[in-house]
Design an enzyme around this catalytic site. Structure first.
Site, short mmCIF file in Angstrom:
data_model
loop_
_atom_site.label_atom_id
_atom_site.label_comp_id
_atom_site.label_asym_id
_atom_site.label_seq_id
_atom_site.Cartn_x
_atom_site.Cartn_y
_atom_site.Cartn_z
N ARG A 113 15.77 -3.84 3.70
CA ARG A 113 16.07 -5.22 4.12
C ARG A 113 16.73 -5.22 5.49
O ARG A 113 16.33 -5.95 6.39
CB ARG A 113 17.03 -5.85 3.10
CG ARG A 113 16.49 -7.12 2.50
CD ARG A 113 17.30 -7.61 1.35
NE ARG A 113 18.73 -7.37 1.43
CZ ARG A 113 19.56 -7.43 0.38
NH1 ARG A 113 19.08 -7.70 -0.81
NH2 ARG A 113 20.85 -7.22 0.52
N TYR A 116 16.75 -1.78 -12.69
CA TYR A 116 18.19 -2.03 -12.56
C TYR A 116 18.84 -2.09 -13.93
O TYR A 116 18.31 -2.73 -14.85
CB TYR A 116 18.45 -3.35 -11.83
CG TYR A 116 19.80 -3.94 -12.16
CD1 TYR A 116 20.98 -3.32 -11.73
CD2 TYR A 116 19.92 -5.11 -12.92
CE1 TYR A 116 22.23 -3.84 -12.06
CE2 TYR A 116 21.16 -5.63 -13.25
CZ TYR A 116 22.32 -4.99 -12.82
OH TYR A 116 23.55 -5.50 -13.15
N GLU A 144 1.54 42.02 -7.87
CA GLU A 144 2.89 41.53 -7.58
C GLU A 144 3.80 42.73 -7.36
O GLU A 144 3.91 43.60 -8.21
CB GLU A 144 3.40 40.66 -8.74
CG GLU A 144 4.87 40.32 -8.69
CD GLU A 144 5.35 39.69 -7.36
OE1 GLU A 144 4.79 38.65 -6.98
OE2 GLU A 144 6.25 40.27 -6.72
N CYS A 176 14.51 29.02 -7.05
CA CYS A 176 15.36 27.83 -6.91
C CYS A 176 16.61 27.93 -7.78
O CYS A 176 17.64 27.32 -7.49
CB CYS A 176 14.57 26.57 -7.30
SG CYS A 176 12.91 26.53 -6.60
N ALA A 227 2.70 29.85 -6.34
CA ALA A 227 1.33 29.52 -5.92
C ALA A 227 0.32 30.44 -6.60
O ALA A 227 -0.71 29.98 -7.13
CB ALA A 227 1.21 29.63 -4.40
N TRP A 253 20.14 -4.77 -6.39
CA TRP A 253 19.25 -4.32 -5.31
C TRP A 253 19.40 -2.81 -5.19
O TRP A 253 20.51 -2.32 -4.97
CB TRP A 253 19.66 -4.97 -3.98
CG TRP A 253 19.18 -6.38 -3.84
CD1 TRP A 253 19.90 -7.50 -4.11
CD2 TRP A 253 17.89 -6.81 -3.42
NE1 TRP A 253 19.14 -8.62 -3.88
CE2 TRP A 253 17.88 -8.23 -3.45
CE3 TRP A 253 16.73 -6.16 -3.02
CZ2 TRP A 253 16.79 -8.98 -3.10
CZ3 TRP A 253 15.62 -6.92 -2.66
CH2 TRP A 253 15.65 -8.31 -2.71
N ASN A 303 3.39 25.15 -6.14
CA ASN A 303 2.77 24.94 -7.45
C ASN A 303 1.55 24.04 -7.34
O ASN A 303 0.51 24.29 -7.96
CB ASN A 303 3.80 24.33 -8.41
CG ASN A 303 4.73 25.39 -8.97
OD1 ASN A 303 4.33 26.19 -9.80
ND2 ASN A 303 5.96 25.43 -8.49
C1 FAD Z 1 17.54 30.34 -3.20
C2 FAD Z 1 16.31 29.49 -3.16
C3 FAD Z 1 16.36 28.19 -3.65
C4 FAD Z 1 15.24 27.38 -3.62
N1 FAD Z 1 15.34 26.11 -4.13
C5 FAD Z 1 14.25 25.31 -4.09
C6 FAD Z 1 14.32 24.00 -4.64
O1 FAD Z 1 15.37 23.58 -5.17
N2 FAD Z 1 13.19 23.23 -4.59
C7 FAD Z 1 12.01 23.67 -4.04
O2 FAD Z 1 11.02 22.94 -4.03
N3 FAD Z 1 11.93 24.94 -3.52
C8 FAD Z 1 13.01 25.74 -3.54
N4 FAD Z 1 12.92 27.02 -3.04
C9 FAD Z 1 11.65 27.45 -2.43
C10 FAD Z 1 10.69 27.96 -3.48
O3 FAD Z 1 11.31 28.95 -4.26
C11 FAD Z 1 9.48 28.52 -2.79
O4 FAD Z 1 8.92 27.51 -1.98
C12 FAD Z 1 8.42 29.00 -3.76
O5 FAD Z 1 8.92 30.04 -4.55
C13 FAD Z 1 7.20 29.47 -2.99
O6 FAD Z 1 6.28 29.99 -3.89
P1 FAD Z 1 5.18 31.02 -3.38
O7 FAD Z 1 4.38 31.38 -4.57
O8 FAD Z 1 4.51 30.49 -2.18
O9 FAD Z 1 6.02 32.26 -2.83
P2 FAD Z 1 7.06 33.20 -3.59
O10 FAD Z 1 7.75 32.48 -4.67
O11 FAD Z 1 7.89 33.82 -2.52
O12 FAD Z 1 6.13 34.30 -4.24
C14 FAD Z 1 5.43 35.21 -3.46
C15 FAD Z 1 5.30 36.47 -4.26
O13 FAD Z 1 4.42 37.35 -3.60
C16 FAD Z 1 4.90 38.66 -3.75
N5 FAD Z 1 4.31 39.44 -2.66
C17 FAD Z 1 4.47 39.25 -1.33
N6 FAD Z 1 3.73 40.12 -0.63
C18 FAD Z 1 3.07 40.88 -1.54
C19 FAD Z 1 2.15 41.96 -1.44
N7 FAD Z 1 1.73 42.43 -0.26
N8 FAD Z 1 1.67 42.51 -2.59
C20 FAD Z 1 2.09 42.05 -3.79
N9 FAD Z 1 2.96 41.05 -3.95
C21 FAD Z 1 3.43 40.46 -2.83
C22 FAD Z 1 6.40 38.53 -3.66
O14 FAD Z 1 7.05 39.59 -4.28
C23 FAD Z 1 6.62 37.21 -4.42
O15 FAD Z 1 6.87 37.38 -5.79
C24 FAD Z 1 14.02 27.87 -3.08
C25 FAD Z 1 13.96 29.17 -2.57
C26 FAD Z 1 15.08 29.98 -2.61
C27 FAD Z 1 15.00 31.38 -2.08
#
Ligand code: FAD
Length: 451
Positions: free
Chosen positions: A445, A429, A33, A43, A11, A437, A308
Protein backbone atom coordinates in the site's frame (compact mmCIF):
# COMPACT_ATOMS: atom_id res chain seq x y z
CA UNK A 1 19.43 -47.45 -19.75
CA UNK A 2 22.65 -46.79 -17.81
CA UNK A 3 22.71 -43.69 -15.62
CA UNK A 4 25.68 -42.42 -13.66
CA UNK A 5 25.10 -39.73 -11.03
CA UNK A 6 28.06 -37.81 -9.57
CA UNK A 7 27.11 -36.49 -6.12
CA UNK A 8 24.78 -38.25 -3.70
CA UNK A 9 22.99 -35.39 -2.00
CA UNK A 10 20.05 -33.13 -2.82
CA UNK A 11 20.24 -32.74 -6.61
CA UNK A 12 21.88 -36.09 -7.40
CA UNK A 13 19.66 -38.27 -5.24
CA UNK A 14 16.48 -36.42 -6.31
CA UNK A 15 17.39 -37.14 -9.93
CA UNK A 16 18.29 -40.78 -9.24
CA UNK A 17 15.13 -41.40 -7.22
CA UNK A 18 12.89 -39.88 -9.91
CA UNK A 19 14.42 -42.08 -12.58
CA UNK A 20 13.97 -45.14 -10.38
CA UNK A 21 10.33 -44.21 -9.69
CA UNK A 22 9.49 -43.58 -13.34
CA UNK A 23 11.61 -46.12 -15.21
CA UNK A 24 11.86 -48.92 -12.66
CA UNK A 25 14.30 -51.78 -13.17
CA UNK A 26 14.90 -50.81 -16.83
CA UNK A 27 17.34 -48.19 -15.53
CA UNK A 28 20.67 -49.17 -14.01
CA UNK A 29 21.52 -46.22 -11.79
CA UNK A 30 24.97 -45.85 -10.25
CA UNK A 31 25.56 -43.01 -7.77
CA UNK A 32 29.16 -41.99 -7.01
CA UNK A 33 29.53 -40.14 -3.71
CA UNK A 34 32.88 -39.40 -2.16
CA UNK A 35 31.61 -39.07 1.39
CA UNK A 36 30.09 -41.78 3.59
CA UNK A 37 26.57 -40.35 3.59
CA UNK A 38 23.86 -39.66 1.07
CA UNK A 39 20.82 -37.35 1.22
CA UNK A 40 22.06 -35.43 4.25
CA UNK A 41 20.91 -32.02 5.37
CA UNK A 42 23.77 -29.52 5.30
CA UNK A 43 21.10 -27.02 6.31
CA UNK A 44 20.79 -28.72 9.69
CA UNK A 45 24.54 -28.71 10.49
CA UNK A 46 24.58 -25.38 12.44
CA UNK A 47 21.68 -26.58 14.64
CA UNK A 48 23.46 -29.89 15.23
CA UNK A 49 26.74 -28.17 16.12
CA UNK A 50 24.82 -25.80 18.41
CA UNK A 51 23.10 -28.72 20.17
CA UNK A 52 19.52 -27.96 19.12
CA UNK A 53 19.60 -31.24 17.21
CA UNK A 54 20.91 -34.00 19.46
CA UNK A 55 22.64 -37.22 18.44
CA UNK A 56 25.05 -38.21 15.72
CA UNK A 57 25.30 -37.31 12.03
CA UNK A 58 22.60 -39.86 11.19
CA UNK A 59 20.04 -37.43 12.62
CA UNK A 60 20.61 -35.24 9.56
CA UNK A 61 20.44 -38.07 7.03
CA UNK A 62 17.09 -38.29 5.26
CA UNK A 63 17.98 -41.45 3.37
CA UNK A 64 21.08 -43.53 3.98
CA UNK A 65 23.06 -45.35 1.27
CA UNK A 66 21.52 -48.63 2.51
CA UNK A 67 18.00 -47.23 2.14
CA UNK A 68 18.78 -46.05 -1.39
CA UNK A 69 20.26 -49.45 -2.22
CA UNK A 70 17.10 -51.10 -0.96
CA UNK A 71 15.27 -48.88 -3.45
CA UNK A 72 17.35 -50.31 -6.30
CA UNK A 73 20.04 -47.63 -6.60
CA UNK A 74 23.65 -48.78 -6.88
CA UNK A 75 25.19 -46.27 -4.44
CA UNK A 76 29.00 -46.24 -4.21
CA UNK A 77 30.10 -44.18 -1.22
CA UNK A 78 33.73 -43.11 -0.58
CA UNK A 79 34.01 -43.11 -4.34
CA UNK A 80 35.20 -39.99 -6.12
CA UNK A 81 34.63 -39.33 -9.81
CA UNK A 82 37.97 -38.09 -11.11
CA UNK A 83 37.33 -37.67 -14.84
CA UNK A 84 34.58 -37.67 -17.42
CA UNK A 85 35.19 -38.75 -21.01
CA UNK A 86 32.27 -37.21 -22.89
CA UNK A 87 33.14 -38.79 -26.23
CA UNK A 88 33.32 -42.31 -24.79
CA UNK A 89 30.49 -41.79 -22.28
CA UNK A 90 32.59 -42.96 -19.35
CA UNK A 91 33.27 -41.70 -15.84
CA UNK A 92 36.42 -42.82 -14.05
CA UNK A 93 36.33 -43.05 -10.27
CA UNK A 94 38.77 -43.69 -7.44
CA UNK A 95 38.18 -45.05 -3.96
CA UNK A 96 38.73 -42.40 -1.27
CA UNK A 97 38.24 -44.67 1.72
CA UNK A 98 37.46 -48.19 2.85
CA UNK A 99 34.72 -49.75 0.74
CA UNK A 100 35.06 -47.21 -2.09
CA UNK A 101 34.93 -48.36 -5.73
CA UNK A 102 37.69 -47.65 -8.22
CA UNK A 103 36.84 -48.20 -11.86
CA UNK A 104 35.19 -46.90 -14.99
CA UNK A 105 31.46 -46.47 -15.35
CA UNK A 106 29.76 -46.23 -18.74
CA UNK A 107 26.62 -44.14 -19.07
CA UNK A 108 23.80 -43.36 -21.46
CA UNK A 109 22.90 -40.39 -19.25
CA UNK A 110 25.25 -38.60 -16.86
CA UNK A 111 24.05 -36.39 -14.00
CA UNK A 112 26.58 -33.92 -12.56
CA UNK A 113 25.50 -32.84 -9.07
CA UNK A 114 28.81 -32.06 -7.38
CA UNK A 115 27.56 -29.16 -5.25
CA UNK A 116 29.67 -26.24 -4.08
CA UNK A 117 32.99 -25.62 -2.36
CA UNK A 118 33.41 -23.16 0.51
CA UNK A 119 35.26 -19.96 -0.36
CA UNK A 120 38.62 -19.90 1.35
CA UNK A 121 40.40 -16.56 1.71
CA UNK A 122 44.14 -16.37 1.07
CA UNK A 123 45.13 -16.06 4.73
CA UNK A 124 47.36 -18.15 6.93
CA UNK A 125 46.17 -20.39 9.73
CA UNK A 126 42.97 -21.74 8.21
CA UNK A 127 44.26 -25.28 8.66
CA UNK A 128 44.92 -24.88 12.40
CA UNK A 129 43.16 -27.25 14.79
CA UNK A 130 40.03 -25.50 16.05
CA UNK A 131 39.16 -23.85 12.70
CA UNK A 132 35.96 -25.37 11.32
CA UNK A 133 33.67 -25.33 8.31
CA UNK A 134 30.02 -26.33 8.33
CA UNK A 135 29.71 -27.85 4.87
CA UNK A 136 29.68 -31.58 5.50
CA UNK A 137 28.70 -33.99 8.26
CA UNK A 138 32.41 -34.70 8.77
CA UNK A 139 32.91 -30.95 9.32
CA UNK A 140 30.12 -31.09 11.91
CA UNK A 141 31.71 -34.03 13.72
CA UNK A 142 35.06 -32.20 13.85
CA UNK A 143 33.44 -29.03 15.23
CA UNK A 144 31.57 -30.99 17.89
CA UNK A 145 34.85 -32.68 18.90
CA UNK A 146 36.47 -29.23 19.27
CA UNK A 147 33.55 -28.00 21.38
CA UNK A 148 34.13 -30.93 23.73
CA UNK A 149 37.54 -29.39 24.58
CA UNK A 150 35.68 -26.56 26.35
CA UNK A 151 36.37 -23.42 24.29
CA UNK A 152 35.17 -20.11 25.74
CA UNK A 153 35.48 -17.72 22.80
CA UNK A 154 34.35 -18.20 19.20
CA UNK A 155 35.09 -16.06 16.18
CA UNK A 156 32.91 -16.54 13.10
CA UNK A 157 34.38 -15.53 9.75
CA UNK A 158 31.58 -14.09 7.62
CA UNK A 159 28.21 -12.61 8.47
CA UNK A 160 26.11 -14.27 5.77
CA UNK A 161 23.40 -16.74 6.64
CA UNK A 162 25.77 -19.60 7.52
CA UNK A 163 27.83 -17.17 9.63
CA UNK A 164 24.71 -16.06 11.52
CA UNK A 165 23.58 -19.64 12.03
CA UNK A 166 27.05 -20.55 13.34
CA UNK A 167 26.99 -17.49 15.64
CA UNK A 168 23.69 -18.75 17.04
CA UNK A 169 25.25 -22.20 17.48
CA UNK A 170 28.21 -20.69 19.33
CA UNK A 171 25.88 -18.71 21.61
CA UNK A 172 23.84 -21.86 22.23
CA UNK A 173 27.09 -23.51 23.38
CA UNK A 174 27.65 -20.62 25.81
CA UNK A 175 30.60 -19.07 23.94
CA UNK A 176 31.54 -15.40 23.77
CA UNK A 177 30.94 -14.79 20.09
CA UNK A 178 32.48 -12.37 17.60
CA UNK A 179 31.74 -12.07 13.88
CA UNK A 180 34.18 -10.43 11.47
CA UNK A 181 32.85 -9.67 8.02
CA UNK A 182 34.07 -8.12 4.78
CA UNK A 183 30.69 -6.37 4.27
CA UNK A 184 29.66 -3.36 6.35
CA UNK A 185 26.56 -5.09 7.72
CA UNK A 186 25.57 -8.73 8.19
CA UNK A 187 23.64 -10.52 5.43
CA UNK A 188 24.92 -8.76 2.33
CA UNK A 189 22.13 -10.42 0.35
CA UNK A 190 19.87 -7.78 1.90
CA UNK A 191 20.32 -4.01 1.51
CA UNK A 192 22.55 -2.42 4.15
CA UNK A 193 19.67 -0.62 5.89
CA UNK A 194 18.06 -4.01 6.57
CA UNK A 195 21.47 -5.44 7.49
CA UNK A 196 21.76 -2.74 10.16
CA UNK A 197 18.61 -4.15 11.78
CA UNK A 198 20.23 -7.58 11.86
CA UNK A 199 23.36 -6.10 13.40
CA UNK A 200 21.18 -4.54 16.13
CA UNK A 201 19.72 -7.99 16.89
CA UNK A 202 23.21 -9.51 17.04
CA UNK A 203 24.51 -6.76 19.29
CA UNK A 204 21.59 -6.93 21.70
CA UNK A 205 22.16 -10.70 21.99
CA UNK A 206 25.79 -10.03 22.94
CA UNK A 207 27.50 -10.85 19.63
CA UNK A 208 30.42 -8.57 18.83
CA UNK A 209 29.94 -7.77 15.12
CA UNK A 210 32.75 -6.13 13.13
CA UNK A 211 31.79 -5.10 9.59
CA UNK A 212 34.19 -3.87 6.89
CA UNK A 213 36.79 -5.95 8.69
CA UNK A 214 37.81 -9.15 6.90
CA UNK A 215 40.04 -11.68 8.66
CA UNK A 216 43.72 -11.35 7.65
CA UNK A 217 45.30 -14.13 9.69
CA UNK A 218 44.38 -16.97 12.02
CA UNK A 219 46.90 -16.94 14.85
CA UNK A 220 48.11 -20.09 16.62
CA UNK A 221 48.66 -20.41 20.37
CA UNK A 222 51.55 -22.21 22.10
CA UNK A 223 49.62 -25.50 21.94
CA UNK A 224 49.37 -25.20 18.15
CA UNK A 225 45.59 -24.69 18.21
CA UNK A 226 43.82 -21.55 17.08
CA UNK A 227 44.24 -18.66 19.52
CA UNK A 228 43.04 -15.51 17.73
CA UNK A 229 41.82 -13.94 14.50
CA UNK A 230 43.63 -10.88 13.24
CA UNK A 231 41.97 -8.20 11.11
CA UNK A 232 43.30 -4.80 9.97
CA UNK A 233 41.75 -3.26 13.08
CA UNK A 234 42.04 -5.82 15.84
CA UNK A 235 43.12 -9.14 17.28
CA UNK A 236 40.18 -11.18 18.51
CA UNK A 237 40.95 -14.07 20.89
CA UNK A 238 39.41 -17.34 19.73
CA UNK A 239 39.45 -20.88 21.10
CA UNK A 240 37.37 -21.98 18.12
CA UNK A 241 36.75 -20.43 14.68
CA UNK A 242 33.82 -21.13 12.35
CA UNK A 243 33.99 -20.28 8.67
CA UNK A 244 30.93 -19.02 6.80
CA UNK A 245 32.37 -17.19 3.83
CA UNK A 246 30.12 -18.36 1.05
CA UNK A 247 30.60 -20.95 -1.65
CA UNK A 248 31.38 -21.31 -5.34
CA UNK A 249 30.33 -24.06 -7.76
CA UNK A 250 32.41 -27.24 -7.52
CA UNK A 251 33.29 -27.18 -11.20
CA UNK A 252 36.78 -28.65 -11.64
CA UNK A 253 35.57 -32.02 -12.94
CA UNK A 254 33.12 -30.35 -15.33
CA UNK A 255 35.69 -27.88 -16.69
CA UNK A 256 38.29 -30.63 -17.21
CA UNK A 257 35.70 -32.58 -19.21
CA UNK A 258 34.94 -29.55 -21.38
CA UNK A 259 31.47 -28.77 -20.00
CA UNK A 260 30.51 -25.09 -20.36
CA UNK A 261 30.51 -22.85 -17.29
CA UNK A 262 29.19 -19.30 -16.92
CA UNK A 263 30.47 -16.05 -15.40
CA UNK A 264 29.99 -17.36 -11.86
CA UNK A 265 31.70 -20.68 -12.61
CA UNK A 266 28.48 -22.69 -12.57
CA UNK A 267 27.75 -25.32 -15.23
CA UNK A 268 25.46 -23.93 -17.92
CA UNK A 269 22.24 -25.82 -18.61
CA UNK A 270 19.10 -25.22 -20.61
CA UNK A 271 15.75 -24.91 -18.85
CA UNK A 272 15.42 -28.72 -18.78
CA UNK A 273 18.73 -28.94 -16.84
CA UNK A 274 20.47 -30.47 -19.84
CA UNK A 275 24.06 -29.20 -20.08
CA UNK A 276 24.35 -26.78 -22.98
CA UNK A 277 25.67 -28.60 -26.03
CA UNK A 278 25.59 -32.08 -24.43
CA UNK A 279 22.55 -34.24 -25.18
CA UNK A 280 23.22 -36.89 -22.58
CA UNK A 281 24.67 -34.83 -19.73
CA UNK A 282 22.51 -33.15 -17.11
CA UNK A 283 23.47 -30.91 -14.18
CA UNK A 284 21.66 -29.44 -11.21
CA UNK A 285 22.08 -27.90 -7.78
CA UNK A 286 24.94 -25.82 -6.42
CA UNK A 287 27.34 -26.70 -9.25
CA UNK A 288 25.14 -24.91 -11.80
CA UNK A 289 24.07 -21.38 -12.63
CA UNK A 290 20.39 -20.66 -12.61
CA UNK A 291 18.13 -18.21 -14.41
CA UNK A 292 16.87 -15.44 -12.16
CA UNK A 293 13.40 -14.90 -13.60
CA UNK A 294 12.99 -11.58 -11.79
CA UNK A 295 15.88 -9.88 -13.59
CA UNK A 296 16.31 -12.23 -16.56
CA UNK A 297 19.96 -13.13 -15.91
CA UNK A 298 21.91 -16.18 -14.86
CA UNK A 299 23.26 -16.22 -11.31
CA UNK A 300 24.76 -18.65 -8.84
CA UNK A 301 22.13 -19.14 -6.14
CA UNK A 302 23.24 -22.16 -4.09
CA UNK A 303 20.21 -23.33 -2.12
CA UNK A 304 18.73 -26.68 -1.20
CA UNK A 305 15.33 -25.63 -2.52
CA UNK A 306 16.57 -25.39 -6.11
CA UNK A 307 18.86 -28.40 -5.85
CA UNK A 308 15.94 -30.68 -4.96
CA UNK A 309 13.68 -29.12 -7.57
CA UNK A 310 16.28 -29.33 -10.34
CA UNK A 311 17.16 -32.92 -9.44
CA UNK A 312 13.50 -33.87 -9.79
CA UNK A 313 13.34 -32.13 -13.20
CA UNK A 314 16.46 -34.01 -14.36
CA UNK A 315 15.05 -37.35 -13.26
CA UNK A 316 11.72 -36.76 -14.95
CA UNK A 317 13.41 -35.71 -18.19
CA UNK A 318 15.78 -38.69 -18.24
CA UNK A 319 12.69 -40.83 -17.76
CA UNK A 320 11.29 -39.40 -20.99
CA UNK A 321 9.43 -36.38 -19.65
CA UNK A 322 9.44 -32.81 -20.95
CA UNK A 323 9.72 -30.75 -17.78
CA UNK A 324 11.29 -27.31 -17.43
CA UNK A 325 12.85 -25.75 -14.36
CA UNK A 326 11.36 -22.27 -14.47
CA UNK A 327 14.19 -20.43 -12.70
CA UNK A 328 14.35 -18.71 -9.35
CA UNK A 329 13.63 -15.33 -7.81
CA UNK A 330 16.24 -15.66 -5.06
CA UNK A 331 14.03 -16.47 -2.10
CA UNK A 332 15.87 -17.31 1.11
CA UNK A 333 15.25 -17.30 4.83
CA UNK A 334 17.25 -17.74 8.00
CA UNK A 335 17.11 -16.67 11.62
CA UNK A 336 19.35 -15.55 14.43
CA UNK A 337 17.75 -16.48 17.74
CA UNK A 338 14.30 -14.81 17.70
CA UNK A 339 15.05 -12.61 14.69
CA UNK A 340 13.88 -13.95 11.34
CA UNK A 341 15.50 -12.70 8.15
CA UNK A 342 14.14 -13.25 4.66
CA UNK A 343 14.67 -11.91 1.17
CA UNK A 344 13.46 -12.39 -2.38
CA UNK A 345 14.05 -10.72 -5.74
CA UNK A 346 16.44 -7.85 -6.42
CA UNK A 347 18.00 -5.51 -3.86
CA UNK A 348 17.97 -1.74 -4.32
CA UNK A 349 21.78 -1.87 -4.33
CA UNK A 350 21.85 -4.08 -7.42
CA UNK A 351 18.76 -2.82 -9.27
CA UNK A 352 20.70 -0.44 -11.51
CA UNK A 353 23.03 -3.29 -12.54
CA UNK A 354 19.98 -5.16 -13.75
CA UNK A 355 18.71 -2.13 -15.67
CA UNK A 356 15.89 -1.56 -13.19
CA UNK A 357 14.76 1.91 -12.13
CA UNK A 358 13.17 1.24 -8.74
CA UNK A 359 11.20 2.83 -5.93
CA UNK A 360 11.23 1.35 -2.43
CA UNK A 361 9.66 1.72 0.95
CA UNK A 362 10.22 0.22 4.39
CA UNK A 363 7.36 -0.20 6.83
CA UNK A 364 7.28 -1.13 10.50
CA UNK A 365 4.53 -3.56 11.49
CA UNK A 366 3.83 -6.39 13.91
CA UNK A 367 3.90 -10.16 13.62
CA UNK A 368 0.43 -10.47 15.19
CA UNK A 369 -2.33 -8.21 16.49
CA UNK A 370 -0.94 -5.75 19.03
CA UNK A 371 -2.98 -7.02 21.99
CA UNK A 372 -1.83 -10.65 21.59
CA UNK A 373 0.94 -12.08 23.76
CA UNK A 374 4.15 -12.73 21.88
CA UNK A 375 3.62 -9.89 19.40
CA UNK A 376 6.94 -8.74 17.93
CA UNK A 377 8.00 -5.94 15.58
CA UNK A 378 8.93 -6.59 11.99
CA UNK A 379 10.16 -4.45 9.11
CA UNK A 380 9.30 -5.05 5.46
CA UNK A 381 11.25 -3.39 2.68
CA UNK A 382 9.49 -3.64 -0.67
CA UNK A 383 10.93 -2.64 -4.02
CA UNK A 384 9.04 -2.00 -7.27
CA UNK A 385 9.89 -0.94 -10.78
CA UNK A 386 9.10 2.72 -11.34
CA UNK A 387 6.39 3.15 -13.92
CA UNK A 388 5.10 -0.41 -14.22
CA UNK A 389 4.66 -0.83 -10.46
CA UNK A 390 5.85 -4.45 -10.74
CA UNK A 391 7.26 -5.64 -7.44
CA UNK A 392 10.85 -6.81 -7.93
CA UNK A 393 12.16 -7.31 -4.40
CA UNK A 394 11.25 -7.72 -0.76
CA UNK A 395 13.21 -8.09 2.48
CA UNK A 396 11.93 -8.85 5.98
CA UNK A 397 13.59 -8.63 9.39
CA UNK A 398 11.47 -9.28 12.45
CA UNK A 399 10.36 -11.49 15.30
CA UNK A 400 8.96 -15.02 15.27
CA UNK A 401 6.44 -15.42 12.46
CA UNK A 402 7.89 -12.60 10.34
CA UNK A 403 10.06 -14.48 7.87
CA UNK A 404 7.79 -16.90 6.01
CA UNK A 405 5.70 -13.91 4.86
CA UNK A 406 8.42 -13.61 2.22
CA UNK A 407 6.64 -16.41 0.33
CA UNK A 408 3.75 -14.07 -0.48
CA UNK A 409 6.22 -11.60 -1.97
CA UNK A 410 8.07 -14.38 -3.83
CA UNK A 411 4.79 -15.58 -5.33
CA UNK A 412 3.93 -12.02 -6.36
CA UNK A 413 7.35 -11.48 -7.96
CA UNK A 414 7.15 -14.83 -9.77
CA UNK A 415 3.81 -13.80 -11.24
CA UNK A 416 5.00 -10.26 -12.04
CA UNK A 417 2.35 -8.70 -9.84
CA UNK A 418 2.21 -4.97 -9.12
CA UNK A 419 2.03 -3.43 -5.66
CA UNK A 420 -1.65 -2.60 -6.36
CA UNK A 421 -2.39 -6.25 -7.08
CA UNK A 422 -0.77 -7.33 -3.82
CA UNK A 423 -3.09 -4.99 -1.92
CA UNK A 424 -6.04 -6.88 -3.42
CA UNK A 425 -4.84 -10.35 -2.36
CA UNK A 426 -7.07 -12.31 0.01
CA UNK A 427 -4.56 -13.13 2.75
CA UNK A 428 -5.33 -14.87 6.04
CA UNK A 429 -5.89 -13.09 9.34
CA UNK A 430 -6.42 -14.11 12.96
CA UNK A 431 -5.08 -12.13 15.95
CA UNK A 432 -2.43 -14.70 17.05
CA UNK A 433 -0.81 -14.82 13.59
CA UNK A 434 -1.31 -11.47 11.85
CA UNK A 435 -2.89 -8.05 11.84
CA UNK A 436 -5.97 -7.48 9.68
CA UNK A 437 -3.67 -6.10 7.00
CA UNK A 438 -0.77 -8.46 6.39
CA UNK A 439 2.57 -6.55 6.66
CA UNK A 440 3.27 -7.43 3.01
CA UNK A 441 0.06 -5.61 2.04
CA UNK A 442 0.89 -2.65 4.28
CA UNK A 443 4.21 -2.35 2.46
CA UNK A 444 2.51 -2.72 -0.94
CA UNK A 445 0.00 0.00 0.00
CA UNK A 446 2.72 2.43 1.00
CA UNK A 447 4.78 1.55 -2.07
CA UNK A 448 1.88 2.07 -4.45
CA UNK A 449 1.53 5.64 -3.11
CA UNK A 450 5.09 6.32 -4.30
CA UNK A 451 4.75 4.87 -7.78
C1 FAD B 1 25.58 -24.89 6.83
C2 FAD B 1 24.66 -24.86 5.65
C3 FAD B 1 23.34 -24.46 5.83
C4 FAD B 1 22.47 -24.42 4.75
N1 FAD B 1 21.18 -24.03 4.97
C5 FAD B 1 20.31 -23.97 3.93
C6 FAD B 1 18.96 -23.60 4.14
O1 FAD B 1 18.54 -23.34 5.29
N2 FAD B 1 18.13 -23.57 3.06
C7 FAD B 1 18.56 -23.88 1.79
O2 FAD B 1 17.76 -23.85 0.84
N3 FAD B 1 19.86 -24.25 1.57
C8 FAD B 1 20.72 -24.30 2.60
N4 FAD B 1 22.02 -24.70 2.39
C9 FAD B 1 22.46 -25.00 1.01
C10 FAD B 1 22.12 -26.43 0.64
O3 FAD B 1 22.63 -27.31 1.60
C11 FAD B 1 22.70 -26.71 -0.71
O4 FAD B 1 22.20 -25.77 -1.63
C12 FAD B 1 22.37 -28.11 -1.21
O5 FAD B 1 22.90 -29.07 -0.35
C13 FAD B 1 22.93 -28.29 -2.61
O6 FAD B 1 22.69 -29.60 -3.02
P1 FAD B 1 23.59 -30.24 -4.16
O7 FAD B 1 23.09 -31.62 -4.34
O8 FAD B 1 23.67 -29.34 -5.32
O9 FAD B 1 25.07 -30.22 -3.56
P2 FAD B 1 25.65 -30.89 -2.24
O10 FAD B 1 24.61 -31.00 -1.19
O11 FAD B 1 26.90 -30.14 -1.91
O12 FAD B 1 26.02 -32.36 -2.72
C14 FAD B 1 27.04 -32.57 -3.62
C15 FAD B 1 27.62 -33.92 -3.31
O13 FAD B 1 28.53 -34.28 -4.33
C16 FAD B 1 29.62 -34.95 -3.75
N5 FAD B 1 30.72 -34.83 -4.70
C17 FAD B 1 31.31 -33.70 -5.15
N6 FAD B 1 32.25 -33.98 -6.06
C18 FAD B 1 32.26 -35.32 -6.20
C19 FAD B 1 33.01 -36.22 -7.00
N7 FAD B 1 33.95 -35.79 -7.87
N8 FAD B 1 32.76 -37.55 -6.90
C20 FAD B 1 31.82 -38.00 -6.03
N9 FAD B 1 31.09 -37.21 -5.25
C21 FAD B 1 31.30 -35.88 -5.34
C22 FAD B 1 29.85 -34.22 -2.45
O14 FAD B 1 30.52 -35.02 -1.52
C23 FAD B 1 28.40 -33.94 -2.01
O15 FAD B 1 27.87 -34.93 -1.18
C24 FAD B 1 22.92 -24.77 3.45
C25 FAD B 1 24.25 -25.17 3.27
C26 FAD B 1 25.11 -25.22 4.34
C27 FAD B 1 26.53 -25.66 4.13
Amino acid sequence: MRIVVIGGDAAGMSAASQVRRNVGAAARIIVLERQSWTSYSACGIPYWIGGQVEGGPDRLVTRSPEQHRANGLDVRTRTEAVSIDLAAGVVRAEAVGAGGSAGTFEYDHLVVATGAVPLVPAITGLDLPGVHRAQTLDNGLAAIASLALGPRRAVVLGGGYIGLEMAEAAMDRGLDTTIVDLSPEPMHTLDVDMGARIRAALTSAGVDFHGDEPAREIVAGPDGRVAAVRTDRGLYPADIVFMGLGVRPRNELAIAAGLPVGDFGGILTDDHQRVVGCDTVWAGGDCTEVMDRCVGRRRHVPLGTHANHQGRVIGLNIAGGDVAFPGVVGTAITKFQATEIARTGARVAEAADFGLDVVCTTIEAKTRTGYMPGVAPLAVKMIAERGSGRVVGCQIVGGPGAGKRIDTAATAITNRMTAEQIIDLDLAYAPPVSGVWDPIQIAARQLSNLL
